[in-house]
Every structure is written in structure tokens, then in C-alpha cells.
Design an enzyme around this catalytic site. Sequence first.
Site, short mmCIF file in Angstrom:
data_model
loop_
_atom_site.label_atom_id
_atom_site.label_comp_id
_atom_site.label_asym_id
_atom_site.label_seq_id
_atom_site.Cartn_x
_atom_site.Cartn_y
_atom_site.Cartn_z
N THR A 49 61.65 43.92 92.63
CA THR A 49 62.75 44.09 93.59
C THR A 49 62.34 43.80 95.02
OG1 THR A 49 63.77 45.74 92.18
CG2 THR A 49 64.40 45.81 94.48
N SER B 38 59.59 43.82 83.79
CA SER B 38 59.84 44.00 82.35
C SER B 38 59.22 42.84 81.56
CB SER B 38 61.34 44.05 82.06
OG SER B 38 61.87 45.20 82.65
N ASP C 118 59.24 48.87 87.45
CA ASP C 118 59.50 49.31 86.08
C ASP C 118 58.23 49.48 85.24
OD1 ASP C 118 62.14 49.36 86.75
OD2 ASP C 118 62.69 47.52 85.68
N1 ASP Z 1 63.39 45.37 87.53
C1 ASP Z 1 62.51 45.47 88.67
C2 ASP Z 1 61.09 45.25 88.19
O1 ASP Z 1 60.46 46.15 87.72
C3 ASP Z 1 62.67 46.79 89.32
C4 ASP Z 1 61.83 46.99 90.56
O2 ASP Z 1 61.10 46.17 91.01
O3 ASP Z 1 61.90 48.09 91.09
O4 ASP Z 1 60.62 44.13 88.28
#
Ligand code: ASP
Length: 347
Positions: free
Chosen positions: A15, A61, A92
Amino acid sequence: MESQKSILIIYTGGTIGMMLNPETGILDPFNFHQIENEVPELRKLGHKLSAIQFDPPLDSSNINPDVWVQLAVIINDNYEFYDGFVILHGTDTMAYTASALSFMLEDLQKPVIFTGSQLPIGMLRTDGKDNLITSIEIAAAERNGHPVVPEVCIYFENSLFRGNRTTKNSAENFNAFKSFNYPPLALTGIHIKFNFPNIHYPEKKAPLRIHTKLVKEIAILKIFPGMRENVLDAVVNIKGLKALIIETFGAGNAPNYDWFTHKIAEAVKKGIIVVNVTQCNSGHVDMRKYQTGVELYKAGAVSGYDITTEAAITKLMYLLGRGYDYSEVIEKMNESLCGEISLTDVD
Ligand code: ASP
């Protein structure tokens, strides 16, 4: 005035480096130079910053053991040229990557600080700026000519945690991570207050050695009241399974129905390493406390002590990757390799 340090920033994605696409309403990744533009303060830090960026940046992920190997190799290749490393990573699976690297980077003597953010760095209320700037400051911090935190850590919001003790705890709060069983290595407010007695300092000066073989034949089974026999059956009969983490209740308890204990004992007999990790956030496994734990112990399950699931799975991947045999893996699961478990709580 601190001396100028050289810090390598490795931007894997997440993010922190995303931007809201107004057409799709989805967060799209952007490149590291755009991050630099969003944080002009980086230039004021006075350190020499270089960056390596993953192309394309990854949502965490999609980060897997191959990426952990990539990161270990990047750190190894650049180790002598930098004083510290900051890894920008999605939140994540950050705790998994940080745990894995803590095992893979043997004899680490320099800071490797993971950070990211809950809001993209381009947004007004972003938490990414402070996380990035403070992580760089921590990676550059020195005392008596030595790095203050020569460990793999996660810095988030106002806390620096040992990476292999950390768990993502909130999908909402800026304070997204917790280290339930080990105190923070630093807390930040007006000052960065390091918790020196809890930081691990290597006893010997040894060159960094990386371990890049990881075995993935591992499963995690979170038990629940009412779990059917065929669920356990399916898991223990996975072809080629080398290790099974069972996430148990409380202090390491599981149903002591005959079928449950019997299937665990059978799995152990087949050479599957069964590790007992508690579903509770804090506290540790003690299989001698209740009959429901004693039965598991008798069946051959090994205690995970106060380990996080993230550290348990990555420790097993690492130990099996080192080529240790069954009893050696069991022996090392009962040891703290890089501060991932506390044996002192266990009498
Ligand atoms: N979906 C994002 C990730 O883990 C969430 C984040 O960065 O906070 O890559």
C-alpha cells in the site's frame, strides 16, 4: 550530529507505494521515484539513500519464499556497501517475510528494517511518511560505532519490533502490528527510545551467511470445536508432508478423543514433525498443564513455546531446507535461534 550513513531501500510493493486509480477505484502500484517525490523530507535526512525496486511491485499476498530468497540475495550482494537496509513491503504478509529473513540471514550484524503503511504515501493522512523516515533513521542509528539494532525488525506507527515476534493485528489501525510475547525494541515519540536490553547483539563478528533453501511441504491446521476426523485425516495424509503446525487452544490443548491423538501419533511415526502453537495471541504452550495437552505431548507433538505462527512456519521451512533430520529439527525447534521464542518462561 550523526555521521552520514548509506542505506539501501528495497521497495517490494504494498500500500505504501500505491495510488488510487479514479477509474477503477482500485489501488495501483507506482514506482519508487514517485515515493521519493511524495516525501521530499528524505533529502533532508542527510543519509546516502539508494533504492532497488521490484518490477512490478508486489501486493504482499503474492510474496512467497522465492521472493524471500530474492531479498536475502539482494542484502547479501549489497551487504558490504551499506550500513543498513529498509524494506518497503505490504503489511499483509510482512511478518512472514521478516520472520523468514531472520532465519535466512545468519550472523546478521546490520539493521534490516521492514516497514509499509496502511494508507498510500500520496494520501494526505498517510502513515507511510513517518514509517519510512523513522525506519531510515533507525537503520542509520549507531552507538559507539556500531549499529543500534543489528536485527531484522518491523517498524510501524511508533514501535520497532523484532521481526520474528511480530503479527499483523489490525486491518484498520495505523498501529497495525503487535509483538505480544516480546517487548518492543524501540518506541518513538519526540525521541526514538531504544530498549537496549531487549536488542540482540551478536557475540562474535562473523560474516553474513545466507540460507536460501526453503522447504514448503508444511501445513497449518487451526483446530476448532467440532472439527471432523476427515479434516485431520486429509491434512496428515498430504503427500510429501514434512511438518504440520497445529494451532491449538489456550496453553496448547487439543481434543483428546482417541481418533485425534491416534492420528497425530501416526503422523509423528511417519516422520512428520508436528508443532504445537497456541491460537492465543499471547502466552505460551505448556503441554503438561492439562490432560488435553499431555495427550498431544505423548503423541509426539513438539512445543512451539511462545512462537508466532509466522515464525513457526518460516523456522520449519528454514530448518528443513538446511537438510537437518527429524531429531535435529526437533532439537532446534526447542532452541531460540534468533530470539523467536522465550525459553525462560518455561519451568
Ligand atoms: N494488500 C497490501 C499488501 O499487503 C496491504 C498493505 O500493504 O498494507 O501488499
